[in-house]
Enzyme design. Structure first.
Site, PDB file in Angstrom:
ATOM      1  N   LEU A  47      -0.126  15.533   1.716  1.00  0.00           N
ATOM      2  CA  LEU A  47       0.152  14.986   3.041  1.00  0.00           C
ATOM      3  C   LEU A  47       0.329  13.472   3.029  1.00  0.00           C
ATOM      4  O   LEU A  47      -0.341  12.756   2.288  1.00  0.00           O
ATOM      5  CB  LEU A  47      -1.001  15.316   3.998  1.00  0.00           C
ATOM      6  CG  LEU A  47      -1.346  16.781   4.229  1.00  0.00           C
ATOM      7  CD1 LEU A  47      -2.316  16.896   5.408  1.00  0.00           C
ATOM      8  CD2 LEU A  47      -0.130  17.646   4.460  1.00  0.00           C
ATOM      9  N   HIS A  51       3.337  13.870   7.918  1.00  0.00           N
ATOM     10  CA  HIS A  51       2.652  15.128   8.249  1.00  0.00           C
ATOM     11  C   HIS A  51       1.575  14.882   9.300  1.00  0.00           C
ATOM     12  O   HIS A  51       1.399  15.670  10.232  1.00  0.00           O
ATOM     13  CB  HIS A  51       1.958  15.709   7.007  1.00  0.00           C
ATOM     14  CG  HIS A  51       2.876  16.064   5.878  1.00  0.00           C
ATOM     15  ND1 HIS A  51       2.903  15.367   4.699  1.00  0.00           N
ATOM     16  CD2 HIS A  51       3.797  17.046   5.759  1.00  0.00           C
ATOM     17  CE1 HIS A  51       3.793  15.917   3.880  1.00  0.00           C
ATOM     18  NE2 HIS A  51       4.361  16.923   4.492  1.00  0.00           N
ATOM     19  N   VAL A 194       8.563   9.090   9.984  1.00  0.00           N
ATOM     20  CA  VAL A 194       7.567   8.021   9.828  1.00  0.00           C
ATOM     21  C   VAL A 194       7.936   7.232   8.567  1.00  0.00           C
ATOM     22  O   VAL A 194       8.259   7.812   7.529  1.00  0.00           O
ATOM     23  CB  VAL A 194       6.140   8.598   9.730  1.00  0.00           C
ATOM     24  CG1 VAL A 194       5.119   7.495   9.484  1.00  0.00           C
ATOM     25  CG2 VAL A 194       5.798   9.360  11.008  1.00  0.00           C
ATOM     26  N   SER A 203       7.704  10.422   2.201  1.00  0.00           N
ATOM     27  CA  SER A 203       8.018  11.694   1.567  1.00  0.00           C
ATOM     28  C   SER A 203       7.011  11.920   0.457  1.00  0.00           C
ATOM     29  O   SER A 203       6.609  10.965  -0.229  1.00  0.00           O
ATOM     30  CB  SER A 203       9.429  11.630   0.963  1.00  0.00           C
ATOM     31  OG  SER A 203       9.603  12.675   0.020  1.00  0.00           O
TER      32      SER A 203
END
Ligand code: PAF
Length: 302
Positions: A47, A51, A194, A203
């Protein structure tokens, strides 16, 4: 009694981890019966703040928040990074709990794809054979893997709302089409990308970037910003795309694609339309990472 949106249902310190489909359904059943609104955030783990923003959105709108954590083998091509895809379940569980997740569904492969599994879900309509779906890139098989696992997660969890990131714009468009075409009774919420402070889209694959490539990688978001700025200033997508190419070339990045497409149908567009956003999508290999990013240009309404 189901809690109000924003409240966690289970232990706040550690999201409850569930490995089995039946166990998950049993855990959710009383909440569903009580009329709770269930939010699902599908993830492949490792994460990052992207996320976490999806989990926060789910937390603020739903009574029960479920995060799935499953590195889905069927969406990786034979030459892709399935084996080295970053994994850290313990850290994911901590971050999920801190973001107010109630249940983490982390099945093993056999739970999802039992022996003899022979059914897939495929979206066509030109959405899965372009951009990343072009056969010379990840190909339509990638999206077949995504839609199959996402359809299964929808059937397993039965969410009222499912949250995805705009960073994977093509994936979001494909999933929205699947939900519409197959009448899944849920809403798809696509949340903004984001970014790191310097603009790089977050990512899980950014960990593959070595220091020098990490600096070069910012050219993708710079290129998209230049594209949007020039396209709007000159009312010309061509001018925008040219500006983007200059930014990429300055960082010695050769894009796999840099294209303007209708954000919903993914058909090519050559001008800013009226009333429909245009998706500018880019993919490029930077050092050891294959990165994608995009920007939506809202149309100039006359
Ligand atoms: O976006 C992802 O992380 C994956 O494609 C998804 C939606 C979790 C399906 O495996």
């Amino acid at each position: 009694m189901s809690p109000s949106p924003g409240e966690t249902v289970f232990d706040k310190a550690a999201a409850r981890i569930v490995r089995g489909v039946d166990e998950l359904r049993t855990a959710l059943a009383p909440h569903r019966r009580a009329g709770a609104r269930i939010g699902l955030v599908p993830t492949m783990g490792f994460l990052h703040d992207g996320h976490v923003s999806l989990l926060h959105a789910a937390r603020s709108e739903c009574d029960v928040v479920v995060m799935s954590l499953f590195v889905n083998p069927t969406q990786f091509g034979p030459n892709e990074d399935l084996d080295r895809y970053p994994r850290d379940e313990e850290r994911d569980l901590r971050l999920a709990a801190a973001a107010g997740t109630d249940l983490v569904f982390a099945p093993n492969i056999a739970e999802i794809y039992p022996d003899g599994a022979a059914t897939t879900v495929e979206v066509d309509g030109g959405l899965t054979s372009v951009l990343d779906g072009d056969p010379s890139r990840r190909g339509p098989e990638h999206f077949r893997g995504v839609t199959t696992i996402v359809a299964k997660l929808f059937n397993i969890v039965g969410p009222d709302v499912a949250y995805f990131g705009q960073k994977d714009a093509q994936q979001a468009a494909v999933i929205k089409r699947m939900v519409r075409d197959l009448d899944f009774p849920l809403r798809v919420e696509v949340m903004p990308t984001v970014r790191e402070e310097d603009g790089l889209a977050m990512s899980s694959r950014n960990v593959y970037l070595e220091a020098a490539d990490r600096i070069r990688a910012v050219a993708l978001s710079r290129a998209l910003a230049a594209c949007e700025q020039q396209a709007l200033a000159l009312d010309s997508l061509d001018a925008g795309l040219a500006a983007a190419r200059i930014e990429l070339a300055a960082a010695a990045i050769e894009p796999e694609y840099l294209e303007a497409r209708d954000a919903e149908t993914l058909q090519p567009v050559d001008r800013l339309g009226v009333g429909r956003p245009v998706l500018i999508a880019v993919a490029a290999r930077v050092g050891g990472a294959r990165l994608i990013d995009n920007v939506l240009i809202e149309s100039i309404v006359d």
